[in-house]
Design a protein around this motif. Structure first.
Motif, PDB file in Angstrom:
ATOM      1  N   SER A 165       2.732   0.346 -13.184  1.00 32.61           N
ATOM      2  CA  SER A 165       4.125   0.721 -13.458  1.00 32.61           C
ATOM      3  C   SER A 165       5.057  -0.464 -13.203  1.00 32.61           C
ATOM      4  N   HIS A 166       6.294  -0.323 -13.624  1.00 32.73           N
ATOM      5  CA  HIS A 166       7.251  -1.415 -13.448  1.00 32.73           C
ATOM      6  C   HIS A 166       7.446  -1.720 -11.963  1.00 32.73           C
ATOM      7  N   ALA A 167       7.481  -0.677 -11.113  1.00 30.43           N
ATOM      8  CA  ALA A 167       7.683  -0.921  -9.681  1.00 30.43           C
ATOM      9  C   ALA A 167       6.476  -1.670  -9.101  1.00 30.43           C
ATOM     10  N   TRP A 168       5.309  -1.321  -9.576  1.00 30.52           N
ATOM     11  CA  TRP A 168       4.086  -2.009  -9.145  1.00 30.52           C
ATOM     12  C   TRP A 168       4.153  -3.491  -9.534  1.00 30.52           C
ATOM     13  N   ALA A 169       4.598  -3.748 -10.763  1.00 28.99           N
ATOM     14  CA  ALA A 169       4.717  -5.139 -11.227  1.00 28.99           C
ATOM     15  C   ALA A 169       5.741  -5.899 -10.389  1.00 28.99           C
ATOM     16  N   LEU A 170       6.855  -5.260 -10.068  1.00 28.65           N
ATOM     17  CA  LEU A 170       7.879  -5.937  -9.259  1.00 28.65           C
ATOM     18  C   LEU A 170       7.383  -6.147  -7.827  1.00 28.65           C
ATOM     19  N   HIS A 171       6.663  -5.165  -7.281  1.00 29.20           N
ATOM     20  CA  HIS A 171       6.109  -5.333  -5.930  1.00 29.20           C
ATOM     21  C   HIS A 171       5.181  -6.541  -5.874  1.00 29.20           C
ATOM     22  N   ALA A 172       4.356  -6.666  -6.922  1.00 26.47           N
ATOM     23  CA  ALA A 172       3.421  -7.799  -6.951  1.00 26.47           C
ATOM     24  C   ALA A 172       4.196  -9.119  -6.975  1.00 26.47           C
ATOM     25  N   LEU A 173       5.313  -9.140  -7.718  1.00 22.73           N
ATOM     26  CA  LEU A 173       6.118 -10.368  -7.763  1.00 22.73           C
ATOM     27  C   LEU A 173       6.836 -10.610  -6.431  1.00 22.73           C
ATOM     28  N   CYS A 174       7.224  -9.533  -5.757  1.00 20.84           N
ATOM     29  CA  CYS A 174       7.819  -9.679  -4.415  1.00 20.84           C
ATOM     30  C   CYS A 174       6.830 -10.409  -3.496  1.00 20.84           C
ATOM     31  N   GLU A 175       5.587  -9.986  -3.541  1.00 18.03           N
ATOM     32  CA  GLU A 175       4.579 -10.629  -2.697  1.00 18.03           C
ATOM     33  C   GLU A 175       4.431 -12.103  -3.065  1.00 18.03           C
ATOM     34  N   LYS A 176       4.362 -12.368  -4.369  1.00 12.78           N
ATOM     35  CA  LYS A 176       4.231 -13.763  -4.814  1.00 12.78           C
ATOM     36  C   LYS A 176       5.414 -14.598  -4.347  1.00 12.78           C
ATOM     37  N   TRP A 177       6.616 -14.026  -4.478  1.00 15.16           N
ATOM     38  CA  TRP A 177       7.814 -14.752  -4.037  1.00 15.16           C
ATOM     39  C   TRP A 177       7.731 -15.040  -2.535  1.00 15.16           C
ATOM     40  N   ASP A 203       0.861  -1.192   0.000  1.00 14.06           N
ATOM     41  CA  ASP A 203       0.000   0.000   0.000  1.00 14.06           C
ATOM     42  C   ASP A 203       0.896   1.241   0.000  1.00 14.06           C
ATOM     43  N   ASN A 204       1.525   1.527  -1.144  1.00  8.73           N
ATOM     44  CA  ASN A 204       2.525   2.592  -1.242  1.00  8.73           C
ATOM     45  C   ASN A 204       2.019   3.640  -2.232  1.00  8.73           C
ATOM     46  N   PRO A 205       1.692   4.843  -1.756  1.00  8.13           N
ATOM     47  CA  PRO A 205       1.093   5.851  -2.648  1.00  8.13           C
ATOM     48  C   PRO A 205       2.036   6.330  -3.752  1.00  8.13           C
ATOM     49  N   HIS A 206       3.337   6.039  -3.625  1.00 15.93           N
ATOM     50  CA  HIS A 206       4.284   6.485  -4.651  1.00 15.93           C
ATOM     51  C   HIS A 206       4.387   5.504  -5.813  1.00 15.93           C
ATOM     52  N   ILE A 207       3.839   4.312  -5.643  1.00  9.88           N
ATOM     53  CA  ILE A 207       3.930   3.276  -6.685  1.00  9.88           C
ATOM     54  C   ILE A 207       2.665   3.316  -7.533  1.00  9.88           C
ATOM     55  N   GLU A 208       2.806   3.765  -8.778  1.00 17.86           N
ATOM     56  CA  GLU A 208       1.635   3.893  -9.652  1.00 17.86           C
ATOM     57  C   GLU A 208       1.194   2.523 -10.168  1.00 17.86           C
ATOM     58  N   PRO A 209      -0.119   2.218 -10.040  1.00 20.77           N
ATOM     59  CA  PRO A 209      -0.623   0.932 -10.544  1.00 20.77           C
ATOM     60  C   PRO A 209      -0.252   0.739 -12.022  1.00 20.77           C
ATOM     61  N   GLY A 218       6.873   5.120 -14.030  1.00 22.91           N
ATOM     62  CA  GLY A 218       6.317   5.398 -12.705  1.00 22.91           C
ATOM     63  C   GLY A 218       7.050   6.477 -11.934  1.00 22.91           C
ATOM     64  N   PHE A 219       6.721   6.622 -10.660  1.00 21.29           N
ATOM     65  CA  PHE A 219       7.275   7.674  -9.799  1.00 21.29           C
ATOM     66  C   PHE A 219       7.086   9.052 -10.423  1.00 21.29           C
ATOM     67  N   GLY A 220       5.958   9.225 -11.114  1.00 24.35           N
ATOM     68  CA  GLY A 220       5.651  10.519 -11.700  1.00 24.35           C
ATOM     69  C   GLY A 220       6.483  10.876 -12.923  1.00 24.35           C
ATOM     70  N   ARG A 221       7.326   9.944 -13.370  1.00 23.41           N
ATOM     71  CA  ARG A 221       8.189  10.247 -14.512  1.00 23.41           C
ATOM     72  C   ARG A 221       7.589   9.670 -15.785  1.00 23.41           C
ATOM     73  N   PRO A 222       7.677  10.391 -16.901  1.00 24.63           N
ATOM     74  CA  PRO A 222       7.102   9.884 -18.155  1.00 24.63           C
ATOM     75  C   PRO A 222       7.949   8.747 -18.736  1.00 24.63           C
ATOM     76  N   GLY A 223       7.372   8.009 -19.670  1.00 25.82           N
ATOM     77  CA  GLY A 223       8.144   7.016 -20.400  1.00 25.82           C
ATOM     78  C   GLY A 223       7.880   5.604 -19.939  1.00 25.82           C
ATOM     79  N   GLU A 224       8.373   4.676 -20.728  1.00 22.18           N
ATOM     80  CA  GLU A 224       8.229   3.253 -20.434  1.00 22.18           C
ATOM     81  C   GLU A 224       9.595   2.617 -20.346  1.00 22.18           C
ATOM     82  N   VAL A 225       9.671   1.552 -19.593  1.00 16.84           N
ATOM     83  CA  VAL A 225      10.936   0.829 -19.443  1.00 16.84           C
ATOM     84  C   VAL A 225      10.680  -0.659 -19.612  1.00 16.84           C
TER      85      VAL A 225
END
Lengths: 265, 265
Positions: free
Chosen positions: A223-235, A215-221, B251-258
């Motif tokens: 986004s790559h960080a969101w995808a990695l967070h979801a995998l962290c939970e799965k792991w 539940d991190n307001p800085h992680i946009e649904p 993400g993190f408010g920054r444009p673009g894809e990775v």
């Protein structure tokens, strides 16, 4: 020193050893001009010139002779000159990437994960709780760097389990790109859970629940960080095996071992 | 320019614009000394000084004032000076890695794979048939680089399928490390199989059988290349899914894809 591309590595220290130069830019200019003629006559293609920090007076001499910068480290700058006039340069590129690690640390006994707030840098002053992160040191491997960063930032002793994922972004400092490996670590058996922060870099650290982590307001649904967070939970839930890190012989007749990252089969 | 670490980026071009300097190292020395005093008084920590190639005469002036090299590109060298005397430098590290790709190209119709022999470099003169390889260009992604190298070296038009594996080695040029992504590509539907080699870099290229590819005297059994070759064969036989490449918002408010690389679940 003839390099493997048919060029010549001219090390500033070599000139010293041959007592051609001393610290005098005029003598250096004379020696350099003579050497370039010799190399050209020999069919040398790329010339490499390494100038030590304390011999910086040689830099403008070299650039006035058509040398350009290639790369630099604290204590020297490397310049190059491509001699063939009718052929494109094949001088290899400079290093282009920084490699970072993020350490998702799971305490299997309590199901808590280790989060920090940074003291400086872009993540500071945003109340951003994040996994410990850092850059690889020269010659360091990803699993080692992840465990080192966690130890330095929080004092927690961990063991490597898997690479959860890797992000490639072209947003690094000075026009460089970065590769970020998100790594799954577990607290070492019997190790203390008591956090001891690195006061120069870390403002706060804590053991958080999985819910707090996700539940991190800085992680946009999405986004790559969101995808990695979801995998962290799965792991953490034993539902994702991640990417294996195998230490294998380097091969091609060269000594040493290298990490090879491949998917679980 | 105040940077995000609380330092100051001093761009050589800024001095030009302010007509403080011209090309004169003496005036530059005076301006630099005055500026360092100002920054010190303001509590500035790290000072960055970017010197353009055509102003190389400023380099020895800066190093005589305690500046050290940080990194360089063809057209400039960046120097830094850490001002606090009672505190360790937090100036971020220079780029440390080159990133390379190897392209395992499968022609699904004929079950043949694309191999080349290089004209120069360590692999030349060893009768080594290998997959096309190359370095990422600035800002380039792994799948794109793999397809580009194959097109450049052999003229074959391909499509990205998967990352087969990734090797991390500390044997790069100039003390840098390298990350090598082995990528699985397939020939594009309807594309020509006719090879057109890049004569500056490639001596020969051919479509080989899987047996020829695997029976390589340069690949030591048990080495990382041997392990990757085995996975290439598995991938060609649809027995290995590899590592996914997902393009996701930064993400993190920054444009673009990775690109984010994660294991198949």
């Amino acid at each position: 020193v003839e390099d493997r591309y048919g060029g010549v590595i001219v090390d500033d220290a070599m000139f010293d050893a041959e007592e051609l130069l001393g610290g005098d830019p005029v003598a250096f200019a004379r020696a350099l001009d003579g050497s370039v003629e010799t190399w050209r006559a020999r069919g040398t293609r790329g010339v490499w010139l390494k100038v030590a920090l304390e011999r910086a007076a040689h830099v403008p001499v070299a650039t006035s002779r058509g040398f350009v910068f290639h790369h630099a480290e604290k204590e020297y700058v490397m310049l190059t000159k491509w001699l063939p006039e009718d052929e494109a340069s094949t001088i290899p590129a400079n290093a282009s990437h920084q490699v970072g690690v993020g350490a998702f640390v799971l305490d299997k006994e309590t199901r808590r994960v280790l989060l920090v707030q940074e003291l400086r840098g872009p993540a500071a002053n945003r109340d951003l709780w994040k996994m410990p992160t850092g850059l690889l040191e020269a010659g360091e491997d990803v699993p080692i760097a992840a465990m080192r960063e966690v130890m330095e930032e929080t004092g927690i002793d961990t063991e490597f389990d898997t690479v959860i994922g890797c992000r490639h972004a072209h947003v690094g400092a000075f026009g460089k790109s970065d590769l970020f490996f998100c790594v799954g670590l577990v607290v070492k058996d019997g190790a203390s859970r008591e956090i001891s922060i690195q006061p120069q870099e870390i403002a706060k650290a804590k053991w958080a629940t999985m819910e707090e982590f996700l539940d991190n307001p800085h992680i946009e649904p999405g986004s790559h960080a969101w995808a990695l967070h979801a995998l962290c939970e799965k792991w953490a839930n034993d539902e994702y095996a991640g990417i294996r890190a195998n230490k294998l012989p380097l091969g091609f007749g060269r000594p040493g071992e290298v990490y090879t990252y491949v998917a679980h089969e």
